[in-house]
Write a protein that holds these residues in place. Sequence first.
Motif, PDB file in Angstrom:
ATOM      1  N   VAL A   4      -9.145 -15.512  -8.872  1.00 35.16           N
ATOM      2  CA  VAL A   4      -8.481 -15.481 -10.176  1.00 35.16           C
ATOM      3  C   VAL A   4      -6.967 -15.564  -9.989  1.00 35.16           C
ATOM      4  O   VAL A   4      -6.270 -16.274 -10.723  1.00 35.16           O
ATOM      5  N   GLY A   5      -6.452 -14.851  -8.990  1.00 32.01           N
ATOM      6  CA  GLY A   5      -5.016 -14.838  -8.747  1.00 32.01           C
ATOM      7  C   GLY A   5      -4.463 -16.207  -8.413  1.00 32.01           C
ATOM      8  O   GLY A   5      -3.419 -16.614  -8.945  1.00 32.01           O
ATOM      9  N   ILE A   6      -5.155 -16.955  -7.538  1.00 36.84           N
ATOM     10  CA  ILE A   6      -4.617 -18.264  -7.150  1.00 36.84           C
ATOM     11  C   ILE A   6      -4.890 -19.333  -8.205  1.00 36.84           C
ATOM     12  O   ILE A   6      -4.409 -20.462  -8.074  1.00 36.84           O
ATOM     13  N   GLU A   7      -5.638 -18.971  -9.240  1.00 34.11           N
ATOM     14  CA  GLU A   7      -5.728 -19.861 -10.402  1.00 34.11           C
ATOM     15  C   GLU A   7      -4.535 -19.655 -11.333  1.00 34.11           C
ATOM     16  O   GLU A   7      -4.257 -20.508 -12.180  1.00 34.11           O
ATOM     17  N   ASN A   8      -3.827 -18.529 -11.164  1.00 33.98           N
ATOM     18  CA  ASN A   8      -2.679 -18.219 -12.017  1.00 33.98           C
ATOM     19  C   ASN A   8      -1.341 -18.378 -11.306  1.00 33.98           C
ATOM     20  O   ASN A   8      -0.302 -18.506 -11.964  1.00 33.98           O
ATOM     21  N   PHE A   9      -1.348 -18.310  -9.971  1.00 32.82           N
ATOM     22  CA  PHE A   9      -0.116 -18.409  -9.195  1.00 32.82           C
ATOM     23  C   PHE A   9      -0.326 -19.351  -8.017  1.00 32.82           C
ATOM     24  O   PHE A   9      -1.448 -19.467  -7.507  1.00 32.82           O
ATOM     25  N   PRO A  10       0.747 -19.996  -7.538  1.00 30.22           N
ATOM     26  CA  PRO A  10       0.646 -20.662  -6.233  1.00 30.22           C
ATOM     27  C   PRO A  10       0.257 -19.618  -5.185  1.00 30.22           C
ATOM     28  O   PRO A  10       0.708 -18.457  -5.266  1.00 30.22           O
ATOM     29  N   PRO A  11      -0.571 -19.964  -4.202  1.00 29.20           N
ATOM     30  CA  PRO A  11      -1.155 -18.949  -3.312  1.00 29.20           C
ATOM     31  C   PRO A  11      -0.143 -18.104  -2.544  1.00 29.20           C
ATOM     32  O   PRO A  11      -0.332 -16.890  -2.398  1.00 29.20           O
ATOM     33  N   ILE A  12       0.926 -18.711  -2.037  1.00 29.72           N
ATOM     34  CA  ILE A  12       1.879 -17.922  -1.246  1.00 29.72           C
ATOM     35  C   ILE A  12       2.708 -17.020  -2.155  1.00 29.72           C
ATOM     36  O   ILE A  12       3.027 -15.883  -1.794  1.00 29.72           O
ATOM     37  N   LEU A  13       3.052 -17.498  -3.340  1.00 31.30           N
ATOM     38  CA  LEU A  13       3.749 -16.640  -4.310  1.00 31.30           C
ATOM     39  C   LEU A  13       2.867 -15.452  -4.679  1.00 31.30           C
ATOM     40  O   LEU A  13       3.346 -14.310  -4.763  1.00 31.30           O
ATOM     41  N   PHE A  14       1.579 -15.687  -4.872  1.00 33.27           N
ATOM     42  CA  PHE A  14       0.649 -14.602  -5.199  1.00 33.27           C
ATOM     43  C   PHE A  14       0.623 -13.566  -4.086  1.00 33.27           C
ATOM     44  O   PHE A  14       0.615 -12.351  -4.337  1.00 33.27           O
ATOM     45  N   SER A  15       0.637 -14.026  -2.844  1.00 31.32           N
ATOM     46  CA  SER A  15       0.659 -13.109  -1.710  1.00 31.32           C
ATOM     47  C   SER A  15       1.945 -12.297  -1.681  1.00 31.32           C
ATOM     48  O   SER A  15       1.943 -11.089  -1.402  1.00 31.32           O
ATOM     49  N   SER A 166       7.233 -19.836   0.025  1.00 29.06           N
ATOM     50  CA  SER A 166       6.766 -20.359  -1.259  1.00 29.06           C
ATOM     51  C   SER A 166       7.773 -21.339  -1.853  1.00 29.06           C
ATOM     52  O   SER A 166       7.402 -22.416  -2.340  1.00 29.06           O
ATOM     53  N   LEU A 167       9.059 -20.983  -1.806  1.00 32.02           N
ATOM     54  CA  LEU A 167      10.094 -21.884  -2.331  1.00 32.02           C
ATOM     55  C   LEU A 167      10.127 -23.194  -1.553  1.00 32.02           C
ATOM     56  O   LEU A 167      10.304 -24.271  -2.125  1.00 32.02           O
ATOM     57  N   ALA A 168       9.929 -23.099  -0.224  1.00 31.66           N
ATOM     58  CA  ALA A 168      10.014 -24.293   0.626  1.00 31.66           C
ATOM     59  C   ALA A 168       8.798 -25.200   0.485  1.00 31.66           C
ATOM     60  O   ALA A 168       8.915 -26.426   0.571  1.00 31.66           O
ATOM     61  N   THR A 169       7.602 -24.599   0.278  1.00 31.28           N
ATOM     62  CA  THR A 169       6.373 -25.399   0.285  1.00 31.28           C
ATOM     63  C   THR A 169       5.765 -25.598  -1.102  1.00 31.28           C
ATOM     64  O   THR A 169       5.183 -26.647  -1.378  1.00 31.28           O
ATOM     65  N   GLU A 170       5.901 -24.597  -1.959  1.00 27.81           N
ATOM     66  CA  GLU A 170       5.298 -24.702  -3.292  1.00 27.81           C
ATOM     67  C   GLU A 170       6.307 -25.143  -4.339  1.00 27.81           C
ATOM     68  O   GLU A 170       5.932 -25.674  -5.389  1.00 27.81           O
ATOM     69  N   GLY A 171       7.588 -24.899  -4.054  1.00 28.65           N
ATOM     70  CA  GLY A 171       8.641 -25.394  -4.940  1.00 28.65           C
ATOM     71  C   GLY A 171       9.064 -24.389  -5.997  1.00 28.65           C
ATOM     72  O   GLY A 171       8.232 -23.658  -6.544  1.00 28.65           O
ATOM     73  N   LEU A 172      10.365 -24.359  -6.249  1.00 27.38           N
ATOM     74  CA  LEU A 172      10.917 -23.438  -7.252  1.00 27.38           C
ATOM     75  C   LEU A 172      10.327 -23.706  -8.630  1.00 27.38           C
ATOM     76  O   LEU A 172       9.998 -22.769  -9.370  1.00 27.38           O
TER      77      LEU A 172
END
Length: 278
Positions: A4-15, A166-172
């Motif tokens: 559920v969490g990674i459906e709402n957030f990018p995975p590394i940000l969620f972590s 997260s900023l580097a791979t998932e993007g701001l």
Amino acid sequence: VIKVGIENFPPILFSALRFLFAAVPLVFFLPRPAVSWRIILGIGLVLGVVKFSLLFIGMDVGVSAGLASLLLQSQAFFTVALAAVFYGTRPRPAQITGILIAFAGMAVIATTVDGSFTYLGLALVIAAGLAWAFSNMLTRKAGNVDMLALMVWVSLVPPIPLAIISLATEGLDRDIAALQALTWQGVGAVAYIAYIATIFGFGVWGLMIRKHGVATVAPFSLLVPVFGMSFSALALGESFGPQRLAGAVLVVCGLILTVLGPRLLDRLRASPSPHKAG
């Protein structure tokens, strides 16, 4: 809940959010355990940054919640192997047999790759199990400390490195969009994973180990894949075909043999035979 969490957030940000809220505000109320900063930083980086990044990304790119909970238990086998390398603890024949059975089960599961289950996801989740095993080695070095306090202080380490990754791979833009589109499901997932799974779960686990001993408590971790797969089927509608179920049975049997096998054999050898008893 991770699904559920990674459906709402990018995975590394969620972590990153998980560990931020696991550390704050409890870190202001619990004294730092009597371990070196090297141990705290090591566990924080290996467990928090490496293990959970691999797990969350693995689930994001193609491993279901139930299978992830099962495959992650590869940490038990990796822990036995690493203990042999670092501490000279020779694995028992029952453990070696259990490891071989479990990896045979994982190989069976690997043959079921389809659109919802990828080799990359499988590799990432098993790599997360290896990272968890390395963190077990570091936790062993920490000795007999308050596990709740240790987990809170360890949780201070991952948020900043994870936020940078997260900023580097998932993007701001993606991170901001996720935070702006915050839902009660997303908030609940972060709260559960931070306070219930991390703080309460590890706190109770540590308390039980101190009260009853690791030999009594550790086997209960065998219930993780049982509950994980059951709730995944019930709550998320995950379907397991006969091949995956057969692989799962092999993995669980391998786990039981690895964790409980040596102890059961010792008890059998220690018990008097009927002739001696007579």
